[in-house]
Every structure is written in C-alpha cells, then in structure tokens.
Design an enzyme around this catalytic site. Structure first.
Site, PDB file in Angstrom:
ATOM      1  N   LEU A  10       0.893  -1.165   0.000  1.00  0.00           N
ATOM      2  CA  LEU A  10       0.000   0.000   0.000  1.00  0.00           C
ATOM      3  C   LEU A  10       0.923   1.203   0.000  1.00  0.00           C
ATOM      4  O   LEU A  10       1.490   1.541   1.027  1.00  0.00           O
ATOM      5  CB  LEU A  10      -0.884   0.006   1.242  1.00  0.00           C
ATOM      6  N   LYS A 206       6.946   8.363  18.234  1.00  0.00           N
ATOM      7  CA  LYS A 206       7.967   7.307  18.352  1.00  0.00           C
ATOM      8  C   LYS A 206       8.298   7.039  19.826  1.00  0.00           C
ATOM      9  O   LYS A 206       8.486   5.892  20.225  1.00  0.00           O
ATOM     10  CB  LYS A 206       9.211   7.717  17.574  1.00  0.00           C
TER      11      LYS A 206
HETATM   12  P1  NAP Z   1       5.305   9.180   0.449  1.00  0.00           P
HETATM   13  O1  NAP Z   1       6.604   9.326  -0.240  1.00  0.00           O
HETATM   14  O2  NAP Z   1       4.418  10.376   0.557  1.00  0.00           O
HETATM   15  O3  NAP Z   1       4.495   7.995  -0.271  1.00  0.00           O
HETATM   16  C1  NAP Z   1       3.173   7.687   0.009  1.00  0.00           C
HETATM   17  C2  NAP Z   1       2.682   6.661  -1.004  1.00  0.00           C
HETATM   18  O4  NAP Z   1       1.386   6.232  -0.626  1.00  0.00           O
HETATM   19  C3  NAP Z   1       2.572   7.211  -2.417  1.00  0.00           C
HETATM   20  O5  NAP Z   1       2.995   6.232  -3.325  1.00  0.00           O
HETATM   21  C4  NAP Z   1       1.094   7.490  -2.600  1.00  0.00           C
HETATM   22  O6  NAP Z   1       0.623   7.272  -3.938  1.00  0.00           O
HETATM   23  C5  NAP Z   1       0.468   6.425  -1.712  1.00  0.00           C
HETATM   24  N1  NAP Z   1      -0.800   6.850  -1.130  1.00  0.00           N
HETATM   25  C6  NAP Z   1      -1.003   7.852  -0.261  1.00  0.00           C
HETATM   26  N2  NAP Z   1      -2.307   7.949   0.048  1.00  0.00           N
HETATM   27  C7  NAP Z   1      -2.921   6.986  -0.663  1.00  0.00           C
HETATM   28  C8  NAP Z   1      -4.281   6.588  -0.786  1.00  0.00           C
HETATM   29  N3  NAP Z   1      -5.267   7.193  -0.143  1.00  0.00           N
HETATM   30  N4  NAP Z   1      -4.580   5.553  -1.619  1.00  0.00           N
HETATM   31  C9  NAP Z   1      -3.579   4.941  -2.299  1.00  0.00           C
HETATM   32  N5  NAP Z   1      -2.276   5.261  -2.214  1.00  0.00           N
HETATM   33  C10 NAP Z   1      -1.967   6.286  -1.402  1.00  0.00           C
HETATM   34  O7  NAP Z   1       5.508   8.659   1.946  1.00  0.00           O
HETATM   35  P2  NAP Z   1       6.808   7.946   2.558  1.00  0.00           P
HETATM   36  O8  NAP Z   1       7.804   8.972   2.934  1.00  0.00           O
HETATM   37  O9  NAP Z   1       7.199   6.808   1.703  1.00  0.00           O
HETATM   38  O10 NAP Z   1       6.221   7.427   3.954  1.00  0.00           O
HETATM   39  C11 NAP Z   1       5.340   6.308   3.990  1.00  0.00           C
HETATM   40  C12 NAP Z   1       5.143   5.892   5.454  1.00  0.00           C
HETATM   41  O11 NAP Z   1       6.408   5.533   6.014  1.00  0.00           O
HETATM   42  C13 NAP Z   1       4.591   6.973   6.363  1.00  0.00           C
HETATM   43  O12 NAP Z   1       3.774   6.366   7.333  1.00  0.00           O
HETATM   44  C14 NAP Z   1       5.834   7.556   7.017  1.00  0.00           C
HETATM   45  O13 NAP Z   1       5.571   8.136   8.277  1.00  0.00           O
HETATM   46  C15 NAP Z   1       6.662   6.294   7.179  1.00  0.00           C
HETATM   47  N6  NAP Z   1       8.106   6.496   7.277  1.00  0.00           N
HETATM   48  C16 NAP Z   1       8.738   7.280   6.363  1.00  0.00           C
HETATM   49  C17 NAP Z   1      10.120   7.415   6.439  1.00  0.00           C
HETATM   50  C18 NAP Z   1      10.871   8.267   5.463  1.00  0.00           C
HETATM   51  O14 NAP Z   1      12.090   8.427   5.648  1.00  0.00           O
HETATM   52  N7  NAP Z   1      10.235   8.817   4.440  1.00  0.00           N
HETATM   53  C19 NAP Z   1      10.821   6.744   7.448  1.00  0.00           C
HETATM   54  C20 NAP Z   1      10.134   5.947   8.353  1.00  0.00           C
HETATM   55  C21 NAP Z   1       8.765   5.824   8.260  1.00  0.00           C
HETATM   56  P3  NAP Z   1       1.149   8.157  -5.188  1.00  0.00           P
HETATM   57  O15 NAP Z   1       2.607   7.829  -5.325  1.00  0.00           O
HETATM   58  O16 NAP Z   1       0.357   7.702  -6.332  1.00  0.00           O
HETATM   59  O17 NAP Z   1       0.916   9.585  -4.782  1.00  0.00           O
HETATM   60  N1  HSE Z   2       9.920  12.191   9.044  1.00  0.00           N
HETATM   61  C1  HSE Z   2      10.564  11.170   9.798  1.00  0.00           C
HETATM   62  C2  HSE Z   2      11.898  11.691  10.297  1.00  0.00           C
HETATM   63  C3  HSE Z   2      10.784   9.957   8.928  1.00  0.00           C
HETATM   64  O1  HSE Z   2      12.335  12.754   9.833  1.00  0.00           O
HETATM   65  O2  HSE Z   2      12.501  11.059  11.159  1.00  0.00           O
HETATM   66  C4  HSE Z   2      11.277   8.774   9.709  1.00  0.00           C
HETATM   67  O3  HSE Z   2      10.307   8.316  10.614  1.00  0.00           O
END
Ligand code: NAP
Ligand code: HSE
EC number: 1.1.1.3
Length: 430
Positions: A10, A206
């Site tokens: 997802l 966290k």
């Molecule tokens: P992101 O880059 O914004 O990606 C979100 C993805 O989910 C996109 O592919 C988007 O689709 C899809 N999406 C969002 N809403 C949707 C919906 N309603 N229906 C279907 N698809 C949907 O986010 P991310 O940075 O990868 O983060 C994802 C999760 O991991 C979050 O919970 C975040 O807190 C966690 N996280 C992130 C990091 C980090 O370093 N970024 C680290 C640890 C944890 P589209 O591509 O088509 O827009």
């Molecule tokens: N936005 C978060 C951070 C991603 O900056 O640590 C990792 O959870």
C-alpha cells in the site's frame, strides 16, 4: 508448507520504492534467508500515471484497494502510504482477511497500535512495525527481543531525522531554518506535512511506541509533553556553543519507582554527551537497563533504503514465522498500569534567554525570582542588544524540578522588567 510468499504494497513513495528495490535487488539473498521465493504481486497507489522512483512492472500498480486487501494470492501486506484513518481501515481489513501486515506508520501505531495488535492476534497474523521508529535502526526488535530479560528504566533518543538534519545544518553551517527544511523534504526525510516533524509530534509518536515497549505500560501520545524546534534561533545555537552545549530535539523517557515521565523537547546536551555528536538525518537511542547498564543504538533515521531495510527485515521475520507456523503469537500485552510523574517529581536544569529592561535593579529582580524558588544559577551572561533600552540575559540553572521551574517561568513572563522570554529549554546533566 509455504513454497513462495506474495506481497502487496500500500504505497510506492519514498519508503515503498525502497522496499521494491530491496526485494527485487536482493531476490536470491532474500530467498536464502527465508527459504522460499518472495514476489511482489500488487501495489496500491493514488496516481497510476505518476513517474516512479524505481523500475516496476506496469501490471503491479492498482488504484483499487481490494486488489491488495482481498487478493487471495497475497500473504503479506506492507503499508507504506501513511495517514491514519484510511491506513487503519486497510490494515484492519488485511488482518481480517488473514494477511500478515508490516507498517512503517508511527502516526497510526502510536494512536491505534494496541487495537491493531489485538486484531492481528485474533486473526493469527503478525503485525510488525520496526520501521516506525528510528528508520534503519532495529530498536523495536532490540527492546522486544534483545533486552527482553532486563528492566528498562531510561531511554533517551534523537528519533526524528528531519529535525536533527535541520538543527545540524543551522548549527554547523549557520544556514536558515526554512532553507534547510526544504532540503530535508527534498531528500525524502520529512513527512508529507512536515509540521509533525518540526513541532515534535513525529518524535512524540515514536517515544510513545518505545515507552510502551520499554516500560511495558500503555503510553498514549497525549502522555508525552511535546515542544518542537520551530522557534529555535541562531542566537540559541550560538549561546549553546558558548556554554559548551549542543542543542538537539531529544525524546526523554524515564521510569522511577513505577512512575514515568516522557517528553520531546529541544534540549541542551553537554558537548561530551554521546547524543551530541549525532548529526544530520542520523538517529540514536540510548537505553539504560538495570542489568545491562548503558546501551546505545545508532543509524540513519529516515530515507528510502534505511527505512526499507527495517520493513524488509520485518518481512523476513513474517516469512520465517509462516514457515514455523507461529504467526500472531509474539505480541505481549503491557504488564503495568500507567502512572505518570507529577511536575515536582521531574528533575531538570533549564536554559533561559530573556530580553529585559536595561535599567537599575532589573537584573537583580530576575535573579531574586530564581533565589526565591531555591533555584541556583550555574551560568549567566548579560549582553546589550541592538534595541535601545533592552538587555539580553542568558541563564543556565542548576538542578531543580519542573514545578519550581514552571513557577519561575510564569513569574518571569508576568514581571514588569522582562520584555520577553525568548527561549526556554531543558538542559541535560542535572
Ligand atoms: P510518500 O513518499 O508520501 O508515499 C506515500 C505513497 O502512498 C505514495 O505512493 C502514494 O501514492 C500512496 N498513497 C497515499 N495515500 C494513498 C491513498 N489514499 N490511496 C492509495 N495510495 C496512497 O511517503 P513515505 O515517505 O514513503 O512514507 C510512507 C510511510 O512511512 C509513512 O507512514 C511515514 O511516516 C513512514 N516512514 C517514512 C520514512 C521516510 O524516511 N520517508 C521513514 C520511516 C517511516 P502516489 O505515489 O500515487 O501519490
Ligand atoms: N519524518 C521522519 C523523520 C521519517 O524525519 O525522522 C522517519 O520516521
């Protein structure tokens, strides 16, 4: 006997793309570790036409959630789309459809973790969330497994990569806050809405997750006292340097006699403190256990591949459980009822930067407020500021408690000689 495992994702953003890269790029290694091949079956996205950060098969993408959640061929669902209500609904459905779930979503786990873990258990499924705290650092598994024999009494961490990146660049390169925040966003560290990063909410989520596991009591997000970094200025960083401190956004969780305090706030650390040297998007968590003593976990806290490492490690754990037939059996309910410390039970030292009237008696009026509350002063600087008739006073107190500090804060705020309390931070090392 499991002869292959099919995965549905997802989301295919920063983290999802990293997961696909790791599964596709290390197919043989993964098969060797889990004992069977792992395939990607479907990926739910919002916009099917969007250019992707990773090579994918066109027929993987779907905009229909049921093609993942109700797909009989999918064994494991990886939720990396973020948000709360929709993610909660999708994960619940996946679990009810007997699919194991892996999530990186701390927003969700901090609010609804207990409920979702129960749904997982009732359905004989695993729900793992290693990537939700400190990106690539295996801190959850360390608390749940590695330190399971010990009693944890203190955890202190830099658990948000975005804010640590911002503070490092502001401090070391004297760059401005907005510019560095934009850079952290473009590097994929920040949340979709970076307010939760800079206001400390992401770190608080966290710390709620870590404290629930470490102290074995159900800690809610509302139990965490939160202050972010959006008001931190170059002046604060400059004074911190002069005093031999580094300013960091610190998550602090302490347990004494069964009572806990949990906070996230900008904190001055002595330069010699192990967390003071953690820079950029790196995270670190200090854990103290009664038997093990001091331990420290360090690594990248955000970003595509570090976060995907934790997600794919969870996948390995799920598949190993599938092969052993023990899914859904590892979650343990909290042992203790929650008891929060009162302000008078919370020790600390504090930093003040005040603008006061530059007139006779003003300085002694300030210091006498501290004396009245039996707070002795460790460091003190007074300097003129550009504004006419205003002086800047910077103070670091000796150890006191939060109740006394709150009283002094309120008196300073209401005092005739104080023009403004510019900054007020906790100082580590009481
Ligand atoms: P992101 O880059 O914004 O990606 C979100 C993805 O989910 C996109 O592919 C988007 O689709 C899809 N999406 C969002 N809403 C949707 C919906 N309603 N229906 C279907 N698809 C949907 O986010 P991310 O940075 O990868 O983060 C994802 C999760 O991991 C979050 O919970 C975040 O807190 C966690 N996280 C992130 C990091 C980090 O370093 N970024 C680290 C640890 C944890 P589209 O591509 O088509 O827009
Ligand atoms: N936005 C978060 C951070 C991603 O900056 O640590 C990792 O959870």
């Amino acid at each position: 006997m499991v002869n292959h495992v099919s995965v549905g994702l997802l989301g295919l953003g920063t983290v999802g793309s990293g997961v696909v890269r790791m599964i596709e790029g290390n197919r043989e290694g993964l098969q060797h570790r889990v004992g069977c091949p792992v395939y990607i079956e479907k990926i739910l996205v919002q916009n099917i036409e969007k250019e992707r950060l990773v090579a994918i098969k066109k027929d993987w993408l779907t905009q229909q959630p049921e093609e993942v959640l109700e797909n009989p061929d999918i064994h494991v669902v990886i939720e990396v789309m973020g948000g709360i209500e929709l993610a909660r609904e999708y994960i619940t459905l996946a679990l009810q459809n007997k699919k194991h779930v892996i999530t990186a979503n701390k927003d969700l786990m901090a609010l609804h973790g207990a409920e979702l873990l129960q749904v997982a258990q009732q359905n004989g499924c695993d729900l793992f969330y290693e990537a939700s705290v400190a990106g690539g650092i295996p801190i959850i598994r360390s608390l749940v497994d590695g330190l399971a024999s010990d009693r944890i009494t203190k955890m202190m961490g830099i658990v948000n990569g975005t804010t640590n990146y911002i503070l490092t660049k502001m401090d070391k390169q004297q760059r401005n806050y907005e510019e560095v925040l934009k850079e952290a966003q473009s590097l994929g560290y920040a949340e979709a809405d970076p307010t939760s990063d800079v206001e400390g909410i992401d770190a608080a989520r966290k710390m709620a997750i870590l404290s629930t596991l470490g102290f074995s009591m159900h800690i809610h997000l509302d139990d965490v006292n939160v202050t972010g970094i959006s008001r931190v200025t170059q002046e604060d960083l400059e004074y911190a340097r002069q005093f031999g401190y580094t300013l960091k956004l610190i998550g602090n969780a302490k347990k004494d006699n069964g009572k806990v305090e949990i906070s996230v706030e900008p904190t001055l650390l002595p330069d010699s403190h192990p967390l003071a040297s953690v820079q950029n998007e790196y995270n670190a968590v200090y854990v103290y256990g009664e038997s093990v003593g001091e331990t420290m976990f360090f690594g990248p806290g955000a970003g595509q591949l570090p976060t995907a490492t934790s997600v794919v490690s969870d996948l390995v754990a799920v598949v190993k459980n599938m092969r052993l037939g023990v899914n859904g059996k590892s979650a343990v309910a909290p042992q203790f009822d929650k008891q929060l410390k009162q302000p008078e039970e919370i020790d600390g030292k504090f930093f003040y930067r005040l603008h006061i009237k530059d007139e006779a008696g003003a300085f002694s009026a300030i210091t006498s407020l501290f004396a009245l509350h039996e707070i002795s002063l460790e460091k003190l600087i007074q300097s003129p500021v550009d504004e006419k008739g205003v002086a800047e006073v910077v103070i670091v107190t000796h150890g006191t408690n939060k109740q006394q500090d709150n009283r002094v804060y309120n008196l300073l705020r209401d005092s005739d000689v104080v023009q403004e309390i510019k900054s007020h931070y906790r100082v580590e090392g009481a």
